[in-house]
Design a protein around this motif. Structure first.
Motif, short mmCIF file in Angstrom:
data_model
loop_
_atom_site.label_atom_id
_atom_site.label_comp_id
_atom_site.label_asym_id
_atom_site.label_seq_id
_atom_site.Cartn_x
_atom_site.Cartn_y
_atom_site.Cartn_z
N MET A 4 4.63 -17.45 11.22
CA MET A 4 3.69 -17.73 10.15
C MET A 4 3.39 -16.43 9.41
N LEU A 5 3.40 -16.48 8.10
CA LEU A 5 3.06 -15.31 7.29
C LEU A 5 1.56 -15.32 7.05
N ARG A 6 0.90 -14.27 7.49
CA ARG A 6 -0.55 -14.17 7.33
C ARG A 6 -0.86 -13.52 6.00
N LEU A 7 -1.70 -14.16 5.22
CA LEU A 7 -2.07 -13.64 3.91
C LEU A 7 -3.35 -12.82 4.03
N ASN A 8 -3.18 -11.61 4.54
CA ASN A 8 -4.34 -10.75 4.76
C ASN A 8 -4.14 -9.38 4.10
N LEU A 9 -3.57 -9.38 2.92
CA LEU A 9 -3.38 -8.13 2.20
C LEU A 9 -4.73 -7.62 1.71
N PRO A 10 -4.87 -6.30 1.56
CA PRO A 10 -6.13 -5.75 1.06
C PRO A 10 -6.48 -6.31 -0.31
N THR A 11 -7.77 -6.52 -0.54
CA THR A 11 -8.22 -7.03 -1.84
C THR A 11 -9.17 -6.06 -2.54
N GLU A 12 -9.54 -5.00 -1.86
CA GLU A 12 -10.46 -4.01 -2.43
C GLU A 12 -9.79 -2.63 -2.45
N PRO A 13 -10.13 -1.81 -3.44
CA PRO A 13 -9.60 -0.44 -3.46
C PRO A 13 -10.06 0.34 -2.22
N ALA A 14 -9.27 1.32 -1.82
CA ALA A 14 -9.60 2.13 -0.65
C ALA A 14 -9.03 3.54 -0.83
N TRP A 15 -9.68 4.50 -0.17
CA TRP A 15 -9.21 5.88 -0.19
C TRP A 15 -8.05 6.04 0.77
N ALA A 16 -7.08 6.84 0.36
CA ALA A 16 -5.94 7.17 1.22
C ALA A 16 -5.77 8.68 1.24
N GLU A 17 -5.58 9.21 2.43
CA GLU A 17 -5.38 10.65 2.61
C GLU A 17 -3.92 10.99 2.35
N MET A 18 -3.70 12.01 1.55
CA MET A 18 -2.36 12.49 1.23
C MET A 18 -2.22 13.92 1.73
N PRO A 19 -1.02 14.45 1.77
CA PRO A 19 -0.84 15.87 2.12
C PRO A 19 -1.55 16.79 1.11
N HIS A 20 -1.72 18.02 1.52
CA HIS A 20 -2.25 19.10 0.66
C HIS A 20 -3.70 18.87 0.26
N GLY A 21 -4.46 18.09 1.03
CA GLY A 21 -5.87 17.88 0.74
C GLY A 21 -6.15 16.92 -0.39
N VAL A 22 -5.16 16.17 -0.81
CA VAL A 22 -5.33 15.20 -1.90
C VAL A 22 -5.79 13.87 -1.30
N ARG A 23 -6.74 13.24 -1.98
CA ARG A 23 -7.19 11.90 -1.62
C ARG A 23 -7.01 11.01 -2.85
N LEU A 24 -6.48 9.81 -2.62
CA LEU A 24 -6.26 8.86 -3.71
C LEU A 24 -7.06 7.59 -3.45
N PHE A 25 -7.79 7.13 -4.46
CA PHE A 25 -8.50 5.86 -4.38
C PHE A 25 -7.58 4.82 -5.02
N LEU A 26 -7.02 3.96 -4.18
CA LEU A 26 -5.94 3.07 -4.61
C LEU A 26 -6.41 1.62 -4.75
N ARG A 27 -6.07 1.04 -5.91
CA ARG A 27 -6.24 -0.40 -6.07
C ARG A 27 -5.23 -1.07 -5.14
N PRO A 28 -5.54 -2.28 -4.66
CA PRO A 28 -4.54 -2.96 -3.81
C PRO A 28 -3.32 -3.35 -4.62
N ALA A 29 -2.17 -3.20 -4.02
CA ALA A 29 -0.92 -3.59 -4.67
C ALA A 29 -0.75 -5.10 -4.56
N SER A 30 0.06 -5.62 -5.44
CA SER A 30 0.39 -7.05 -5.40
C SER A 30 1.91 -7.18 -5.52
N ALA A 31 2.39 -8.36 -5.22
CA ALA A 31 3.82 -8.61 -5.37
C ALA A 31 4.25 -8.38 -6.82
#
Length: 123
Positions: free
Chosen positions: A1-28
Motif C-alpha cells: 500500500m502506498l501511504r500518502l503522508n508527504l509533507p504539507t508544510e514548509p520546513a527548515w533543512a540543514e545544508m553544508p557550510h552553515g546554510v539553512r533552507l526553508f523549503l516548501r513541500p515538493a509535489s509530483a
C-alpha cells in the motif's frame, strides 16, 4: 500500500557550510516540471558533451529548477562582502551552482519523502 503522508508544510533543512533552507513541500508536479526542464537542457546541448558532463548538467539543471520552486527562505547565505544575500529566484539557482555539497544535499532532502513513500509502499 502506498501511504500518502508527504509533507504539507514548509520546513527548515540543514545544508553544508552553515546554510539553512526553508523549503516548501515538493509535489509530483514540481518534480515532473524539473524533469522536463532537465530534458530540454539536455536536448539543447545535443551530443556536444560527454556522458559525465551531460549527467552533471542534468543534476545542476534539476537542482536549480527545484531551488527556484521550493526555497521560501534561507539563512547563512552571503555575498562576496559577507552581507546576507537576498533570496531571489536567480540567487536560489546561484546557490545550487556555487556548492556541489549543498546542491547534492538539497536534492537528497527534496527527494527523501518520495523515496520513503515508495519504499513503504513496496514493503
Amino acid at each position: 500500500m502506498l501511504r500518502l503522508n508527504l509533507p504539507t508544510e514548509p520546513a527548515w533543512a540543514e545544508m553544508p557550510h552553515g546554510v539553512r533552507l526553508f523549503l516548501r513541500p515538493a509535489s509530483a508536479a514540481i518534480l515532473t516540471a524539473a524533469d522536463i526542464a532537465t530534458d530540454k537542457a539536455l536536448r539543447s546541448v545535443g551530443t556536444s558533451m560527454d556522458e559525465d558532463s551531460r549527467l552533471g548538467l542534468a543534476i545542476q539543471v534539476r537542482a536549480e529548477h527545484l531551488a527556484r520552486a521550493l526555497i521560501a527562505d534561507w539563512s547563512g547565505v552571503g555575498d562576496a562582502d559577507n552581507n546576507d544575500l537576498l533570496l531571489t529566484l536567480d540567487n536560489a539557482a546561484l546557490l545550487m551552482r556555487s556548492s556541489p555539497e549543498i546542491m547534492l544535499r538539497f536534492l537528497d532532502v527534496v527527494r527523501a519523502p518520495f523515496d520513503r513513500a515508495t519504499a513503504e509502499g513496496n514493503a
